[in-house]
Design a protein around this motif. Structure first.
Motif, short mmCIF file in Angstrom:
data_model
loop_
_atom_site.label_atom_id
_atom_site.label_comp_id
_atom_site.label_asym_id
_atom_site.label_seq_id
_atom_site.Cartn_x
_atom_site.Cartn_y
_atom_site.Cartn_z
N MET A 44 0.84 -1.18 0.00
CA MET A 44 0.00 0.00 0.00
C MET A 44 0.88 1.23 0.00
O MET A 44 1.92 1.26 0.64
CB MET A 44 -0.87 0.03 1.25
N GLY A 45 0.36 2.25 -0.67
CA GLY A 45 1.10 3.50 -0.70
C GLY A 45 0.81 4.35 0.51
O GLY A 45 -0.07 4.05 1.33
N GLU A 46 1.55 5.41 0.64
CA GLU A 46 1.38 6.31 1.78
C GLU A 46 0.00 6.98 1.74
O GLU A 46 -0.63 7.16 2.78
CB GLU A 46 2.48 7.37 1.76
N GLN A 47 -0.50 7.32 0.56
CA GLN A 47 -1.81 7.96 0.41
C GLN A 47 -2.92 7.02 0.87
O GLN A 47 -3.84 7.43 1.56
CB GLN A 47 -2.04 8.39 -1.06
N GLU A 48 -2.82 5.74 0.48
CA GLU A 48 -3.84 4.77 0.89
C GLU A 48 -3.83 4.58 2.39
O GLU A 48 -4.88 4.46 3.02
CB GLU A 48 -3.60 3.43 0.19
N THR A 49 -2.67 4.54 2.99
CA THR A 49 -2.56 4.39 4.44
C THR A 49 -3.18 5.59 5.15
O THR A 49 -3.90 5.44 6.14
CB THR A 49 -1.08 4.25 4.86
N THR A 50 -2.92 6.79 4.61
CA THR A 50 -3.50 8.00 5.19
C THR A 50 -5.01 7.98 5.04
O THR A 50 -5.74 8.32 5.99
CB THR A 50 -2.93 9.26 4.49
N ASP A 51 -5.50 7.58 3.86
CA ASP A 51 -6.95 7.52 3.63
C ASP A 51 -7.62 6.54 4.60
O ASP A 51 -8.69 6.83 5.16
CB ASP A 51 -7.25 7.10 2.19
N ILE A 52 -7.00 5.39 4.81
CA ILE A 52 -7.55 4.39 5.73
C ILE A 52 -7.57 4.93 7.16
O ILE A 52 -8.55 4.76 7.89
CB ILE A 52 -6.76 3.07 5.64
N ALA A 53 -6.52 5.62 7.56
CA ALA A 53 -6.47 6.19 8.91
C ALA A 53 -7.56 7.25 9.08
O ALA A 53 -8.21 7.31 10.14
CB ALA A 53 -5.08 6.80 9.16
N VAL A 54 -7.77 8.06 8.04
CA VAL A 54 -8.83 9.08 8.11
C VAL A 54 -10.19 8.41 8.22
O VAL A 54 -11.04 8.81 9.03
CB VAL A 54 -8.76 10.01 6.86
#
Length: 74
Positions: free
Chosen positions: A1-11
């Motif tokens: 997973m990319g950093e953007q996907e990880t951020t989106d999941i955390a949000v």
């Protein structure tokens, strides 16, 4: 997973947790309001209605039914 996907999941996880908290608060608020309404209804229902009230309600129902039949048939 990319950093953007990880951020989106955390949000999304944070939003879900926030919504769960809000739902819990709302459920408690609604339950307390229902409890208050139930108590007021119990207080209002205590005892039987007087004969005058029973006759008045019966009369009103008879008149309403008669008028409804009259309107539907004419």
């Amino acid at each position: 997973m990319g950093e953007q996907e990880t951020t989106d999941i955390a949000v999304l996880k944070e939003q879900v947790n926030s919504l769960r908290d809000r739902l819990s608060t709302l459920e408690k608020d609604v339950q307390s309001k229902f409890d208050r309404i139930e108590k007021k209804l119990d207080d209002a229902i205590k005892g039987r209605p007087s004969w005058a009230m029973a006759i008045l309600l019966s009369s009103l129902m008879t008149v309403c039914t008669g008028l409804a039949v009259y309107i539907l048939t004419h």
